[in-house]
Design an enzyme around this catalytic site. Structure first.
Site, PDB file in Angstrom:
ATOM      1  N   ASN A  17     -21.243 -32.785  -7.931  1.00 16.27           N
ATOM      2  CA  ASN A  17     -21.986 -32.369  -7.063  1.00 16.27           C
ATOM      3  C   ASN A  17     -21.998 -32.716  -5.497  1.00 16.27           C
ATOM      4  O   ASN A  17     -22.155 -31.774  -4.640  1.00 16.27           O
ATOM      5  CB  ASN A  17     -23.461 -33.320  -7.453  1.00 16.27           C
ATOM      6  CG  ASN A  17     -24.717 -32.740  -6.723  1.00 16.27           C
ATOM      7  OD1 ASN A  17     -25.178 -31.746  -6.828  1.00 16.27           O
ATOM      8  ND2 ASN A  17     -25.084 -33.603  -5.564  1.00 16.27           N
TER       9      ASN A  17
ATOM     10  N   HIS B 218     -27.366 -32.003 -15.832  1.00 14.62           N
ATOM     11  CA  HIS B 218     -29.140 -31.861 -15.549  1.00 14.62           C
ATOM     12  C   HIS B 218     -29.601 -31.642 -17.039  1.00 14.62           C
ATOM     13  O   HIS B 218     -30.390 -32.398 -17.509  1.00 14.62           O
ATOM     14  CB  HIS B 218     -29.263 -30.809 -14.766  1.00 14.62           C
ATOM     15  CG  HIS B 218     -28.785 -31.332 -13.212  1.00 14.62           C
ATOM     16  ND1 HIS B 218     -29.975 -31.573 -12.273  1.00 14.62           N
ATOM     17  CD2 HIS B 218     -27.734 -31.314 -12.565  1.00 14.62           C
ATOM     18  CE1 HIS B 218     -29.469 -31.933 -11.193  1.00 14.62           C
ATOM     19  NE2 HIS B 218     -27.963 -31.607 -11.304  1.00 14.62           N
TER      20      HIS B 218
ATOM     21  N   ILE C 285     -30.133 -35.187  -7.757  1.00 15.11           N
ATOM     22  CA  ILE C 285     -30.142 -34.147  -6.685  1.00 15.11           C
ATOM     23  C   ILE C 285     -29.660 -32.901  -7.251  1.00 15.11           C
ATOM     24  O   ILE C 285     -28.636 -33.172  -8.335  1.00 15.11           O
ATOM     25  CB  ILE C 285     -29.694 -34.479  -5.393  1.00 15.11           C
ATOM     26  CG1 ILE C 285     -29.655 -33.581  -4.226  1.00 15.11           C
ATOM     27  CG2 ILE C 285     -28.209 -34.719  -5.501  1.00 15.11           C
ATOM     28  CD1 ILE C 285     -31.325 -33.449  -3.909  1.00 15.11           C
TER      29      ILE C 285
ATOM     30  N   HIS D 191     -22.041 -28.411 -14.118  1.00  9.84           N
ATOM     31  CA  HIS D 191     -22.978 -28.954 -13.041  1.00  9.84           C
ATOM     32  C   HIS D 191     -24.427 -29.028 -13.844  1.00  9.84           C
ATOM     33  O   HIS D 191     -25.074 -30.054 -14.386  1.00  9.84           O
ATOM     34  CB  HIS D 191     -22.934 -28.626 -11.835  1.00  9.84           C
ATOM     35  CG  HIS D 191     -24.006 -29.147 -11.021  1.00  9.84           C
ATOM     36  ND1 HIS D 191     -24.453 -28.666  -9.819  1.00  9.84           N
ATOM     37  CD2 HIS D 191     -24.614 -30.476 -10.996  1.00  9.84           C
ATOM     38  CE1 HIS D 191     -25.450 -29.555  -9.090  1.00  9.84           C
ATOM     39  NE2 HIS D 191     -25.472 -30.639  -9.921  1.00  9.84           N
TER      40      HIS D 191
ATOM     41  N   HIS E 131     -21.637 -36.587 -12.822  1.00 11.36           N
ATOM     42  CA  HIS E 131     -22.389 -35.817 -11.816  1.00 11.36           C
ATOM     43  C   HIS E 131     -22.230 -35.839 -10.445  1.00 11.36           C
ATOM     44  O   HIS E 131     -21.858 -34.936  -9.530  1.00 11.36           O
ATOM     45  CB  HIS E 131     -23.906 -36.194 -11.873  1.00 11.36           C
ATOM     46  CG  HIS E 131     -24.854 -35.295 -11.125  1.00 11.36           C
ATOM     47  ND1 HIS E 131     -25.355 -36.008  -9.918  1.00 11.36           N
ATOM     48  CD2 HIS E 131     -25.576 -34.122 -11.152  1.00 11.36           C
ATOM     49  CE1 HIS E 131     -25.930 -34.884  -9.289  1.00 11.36           C
ATOM     50  NE2 HIS E 131     -26.153 -33.810 -10.041  1.00 11.36           N
TER      51      HIS E 131
END
Length: 913
Positions: A768, A578, A913, A573, A764
């Site tokens: 997530n 990110h 997020i 993740h 993602h």
């Protein structure tokens, strides 16, 4: 009328009759605002074969607006600029005061000034042609409007030889910044000219230079009109900055730095963390803030602690609705307001007394003796995390969490082995499972440091579960799979297990593929560092045959889930979506003009990523942050993430390449998507391939539109600079690796862009938005463990035998650790009201001035909608037992659309997020 029709449909680039010269017919257009018809259907706006400079409705010019006159010289006429500004819903006192001051001073000349630039240059001065300066004329009059959006107008004087508008500059002489969504120029014969802005325009007191905005017409660097070349270069230079100084929150400067701001050495040794990125510990780069060093370590950047904001470029900051959803959500409300008070009332070592007490978090709430005054309790902003917060009769607070989805269809599903295995294919982390290539598995770690490489798994451990096959037969027939966390955890276990209240193994789990297409766990290997040569540091736990074995099996599965939760969060993740995306975003802003077609393609997939990553450095992945507090590795979390970066490969981050790398698929051109899945009912992979192919087809269409031959790609200096900087600066620690894809052909660019868009959107989303639905019930996915499995020689063994349930619960996170973790993953799993999902984008019909590309995007959007229906159909197919059946959750994490909130579905365009 025929002549008028020709003018109305003409492009200023193609037609010259509008430009006045001596002894030629001149058309002079009266100033007028042409309203945009927003009621017409998509098909009527975009008919195939229609080529215009904008896909929007072309304004009609009636006969009474056009005068045909004989002129000796060019004439001057007015065009109208319509600026759409977004208001804030809520202002603080200082913002209200500044708004009123601006409304007053606007009337005496301190106003907003526009200047329009042509795509042509003046043949006499060789400088870009530009209009007279013009001020917004209705700012003060509309300053008190409470609507979300306000349209302001300005009349701009241009001469008849102006040509096509290509850029506009704005000087904001007010005290206050404003958010500019779009500009539309009306009055040219070619129809409305659109300028997508979506940017904050700063006051000249903060940034004296005018802001530059370009029209929606895409241009490759070598095709840039002469009138726009200098503006294109100037805008990119401003965005790069000079690499010096502390960044102000109002800046729009994109630059790189290492992760040297996670620790806080000024607070003491417990808060020192190594810098990530550079020769010692490899890692991607992050956005530079320029903050001064800490007082005690010159290599560590000083911290900005909450609630003070971290710098990201101004346009990367959350818009108001997103910021409100985030700041009033679970993270701020619970972690920042309630937990400090809870610590005094609930011991960190307070264990759950029974499963019913965990259930009470969702059904009855947990009584928190907070000692809060009535008025303070009422002021706590808790609209999302807490279904109900009220005073109880005992005077505390009643905190009730939403029921996680894992409990919604079968309260006891998490205990079952088939559900444990199903989540490896359709849970929140479906990207760790691999085909078992060799048995027993072998470590790649240095045996001198970490002991024998051989596993202690033997054939007798699993032979009884293989449906009369030998192990080799099961491997050859693709029946055995593994989740192997041995090598990533073992080097850290000595340090992790020395932490207070943390206990971990390095785990390996073997799965067997049943004839029905479902998996079953058949053995778990638990490894510890070798204390002494010859000591027993590894054990194998198999499915139980008695009561004691059942509880040991449940503990072993919990340790596997804890390993899985850590790798999922820190590697798959955080690192792979990110952190790995950030360099590509920074380089795009620094090297690709807003006019560049590839920038326009990337734009929606970069939204909010720098801001959420900055917030993560401040609150989540920092020293003693939420991640360290909630996950087993504690202070070593980010070092584990950095260790995984050594094996990160961009060329294997696309879905097909990743499935092949893990042995979960083999190339097969006879199959859809050119792949054969070894487990046909692999919901993440089968749904993901639908989205991957849709993205790939959209990107291929887009790339081929602008790069009909490879030479254009090789000669595109902005594109090549973006890709080179992403690698050589953004991923500098891996820049010499030979696996980086080349960028020399349209296929190369299609592959690179498809991978980036996949990572930002579907990958993602899959990793997530299931965090609270699956992890919100802590026994299903404990993020940390506090006890090992006792053997008969351990002092704890008797207490384990006497009350195994109590021992199991004492091994899970404490009540305080659990509620803190639940609050965090609930926030991370929440869609904000302004979310933009795949197949959507702002200013849908005017984001590009290329009508053919806008129509292609509508086709992509329609394909995404078809995929959503196909996924819904699959979730009702009783033959697909990993997503349909009694108590089985449907797989919706890759369903493209979603409502706001925690929905366990929805694929946003970006890592937001």
């Amino acid at each position: 009328m025929a002549l008028l029709k020709e003018i109305t449909g003409c492009s200023m680039i193609e037609k010259s009759s509008f430009i006045g010269h001596q002894n030629r017919v001149q058309f002079s257009v009266n100033p007028v605002r042409f309203p945009l018809d927003r009621t017409r259907s998509r098909s009527s706006r975009l008919k195939k074969g229609v080529r215009t400079t904008s896909p929007a409705v072309v304004a009609a010019i009636s006969e009474d607006l056009v005068k045909i006159v004989r002129v000796e010289k060019p004439v001057t006429f007015k065009v109208r600029a319509v600026l759409t500004v977004r208001n804030k819903n809520k202002e603080d006192f200082s913002e209200t005061l500044l708004r009123k001051v601006d409304a007053f001073t606007d009337q005496i000349g301190r106003n907003v000034v526009l200047e329009l630039y042509s795509t042509d240059i003046d043949p006499k001065t060789r400088a870009p042609k530009k209009s007279k300066e013009a001020a917004l004329k209705d700012w003060s009059k509309k300053s008190n409007l409470k609507t979300e959006r306000v349209n302001y107008t300005a009349d701009i004087l241009v001469d008849s030889e102006f040509g096509t508008p290509g850029a506009i500059t704005i000087t904001n002489k007010h005290q206050k910044e404003f958010f500019l969504e779009t500009i539309t120029i009306e009055g040219f014969a070619c129809g409305p000219v659109h300028f997508p802005c979506n940017s904050w325009v700063q006051s000249t007191k903060d940034h004296p230079k005018p802001r530059i905005f370009f029209s929606n017409q895409p241009y490759l660097p070598d095709e840039t009109p002469l009138g726009l070349k200098s503006l294109r270069e100037k805008e990119l230079k401003d965005l790069r900055g000079d690499g010096n100084g502390v960044r102000k929150l109002s800046d729009r400067i994109y630059d790189y730095d290492v992760y040297n701001d996670l620790g806080n050495p000024d607070r003491g040794n417990d808060y020192i963390r190594p810098s990530l990125g550079g020769n010692k510990i490899l890692y991607p780069r992050r956005c530079r803030t320029g903050r001064v060093p800490s007082d005690t370590d010159i290599t560590a950047e000083s911290r900005v602690e909450k609630p003070l904001p971290m710098y990201v470029p101004r346009d990367e900051q959350f818009e108001e609705s997103k910021a409100n959803a985030f700041s009033t959500g679970r993270l701020k409300a619970v972690l920042h307001n309630l937990l400090p008070s809870m610590v005094a009332s609930i011991s960190k070592k307070h264990d759950f007394k029974g499963f019913s007490q965990i259930d009470s978090l969702y059904s009855e709430g947990v009584l928190l003796k907070l000692g809060l005054q009535d008025d303070l309790l009422k002021k706590l902003p808790l609209p999302n995390l807490v279904t109900r917060l009220q005073e109880s009769s005992q005077g505390g607070g009643l905190l009730k969490y939403d029921t996680p989805k894992i409990l919604s269809k079968d309260k006891f599903a998490w205990l079952r082995d088939d559900e444990f295995a199903r989540q490896a294919l359709a849970g929140v982390n479906p990207v760790s499972i691999e085909k078992l290539e060799a048995f027993p598995p072998v470590s790649r770690l240095d045996p001198e440091k970490y002991g024998p490489q051989e596993s202690v798994l033997h054939e007798e451990h699993i032979a009884g579960h293989l449906n009369r096959m030998t192990v080799q037969q099961a491997i050859d027939e693709n029946k055995l799979f593994i989740i192997d966390y041995h090598d990533i955890y073992l080097p850290f276990l000595d340090r992790i297990n020395a932490l207070d209240g943390r206990k971990a193994y390095a785990t390996r789990t073997i799965f067997y593929l049943n004839p029905s297409g479902t998996l079953m766990p058949i053995a778990i290997e638990l490894s510890l560092p070798q204390a002494l040569p010859g000591s027993d540091s590894k054990q194998v736990v198999t499915p139980p045959v008695d009561a004691t074995g059942n509880w040991k099996w449940q503990l072993a599965k919990a340790h596997v889930c804890s390993n899985d939760a850590g790798v999922h969060q820190l590697v798959h993740h955080w690192l792979r979506t990110h952190a790995a995306m950030e360099p590509f975003i920074l380089a795009a802003h620094r090297q690709l003009s807003a006019m560049h077609p590839i920038y326009k393609l990337l734009d929606p997939h970069m939204r909010y990523t720098l801001e959420i990553n900055g917030l993560a450095r401040q609150n989540l992945i920092n020293a003693d942050g939420v991640i360290e507090q909630c996950f087993t590795p504690g202070r070593y979390c980010m070092e584990i993430s950095a260790a995984a970066y050594k094996n990160w490969r961009f060329d294997l981050e696309g879905l097909p390449a990743d499935l092949i790398r893990r042995g979960m698929a083999v190339p097969d051109e006879s199959k859809p998507h050119g792949l054969k899945l070894l487990i046909e009912d692999y919901p993440y992979a089968s749904d993901g391939l639908l989205i991957w192919e849709a993205i790939q087809n959209w990107v291929r269409t887009y790339v081929n539109r602008y790069y009909p031959d490879s030479a254009q790609i090789c000669n595109d200096r902005e594109l090549q600079a973006w890709y080179a900087e992403s690698i050589n600066v953004g991923h500098a620690d891996l820049r010499h690796e030979n696996w980086w894809p080349t960028l020399a052909t349209a296929d190369d660019l299609t592959s690179i862009m498809t991978t980036i868009i996949w990572l930002a959107s579907a990958q993602h989303a899959a990793l997530n938005f299931g965090q609270y639905p699956y992890g919100g019930y802590v026994p299903n996915r404990p993020p940390l463990m506090r006890r090992l499995i006792p053997d008969e020689n351990d002092p704890e063994y008797l207490s384990f035998i006497d009350d195994p349930q109590r021992y199991f619960l004492s091994a899970l996170p404490s009540l305080l650790q659990s509620t803190k973790y639940m609050a965090v993953v609930d926030t991370l799993s929440t869609h904000s009201p302004d979310e933009e999902y795949i197949g959507e984008r702002q200013q849908t019909s005017t984001w590009s001035g290329d009508a053919e590309i806008v129509e292609a995007f509508y086709e992509f959007s329609a394909e995404i909608q078809r995929i959503e229906k196909e996924i819904e159909k699959r979730n009702s197919d009783k033959c697909l037992r990993n997503r349909c059946g009694a108590g089985v959750l449907p797989y919706e994490l890759l369903v493209p659309s979603s409502e706001p909130g925690v929905t366990c579905r929805g694929v946003p365009n970006s890592v937001s997020i």
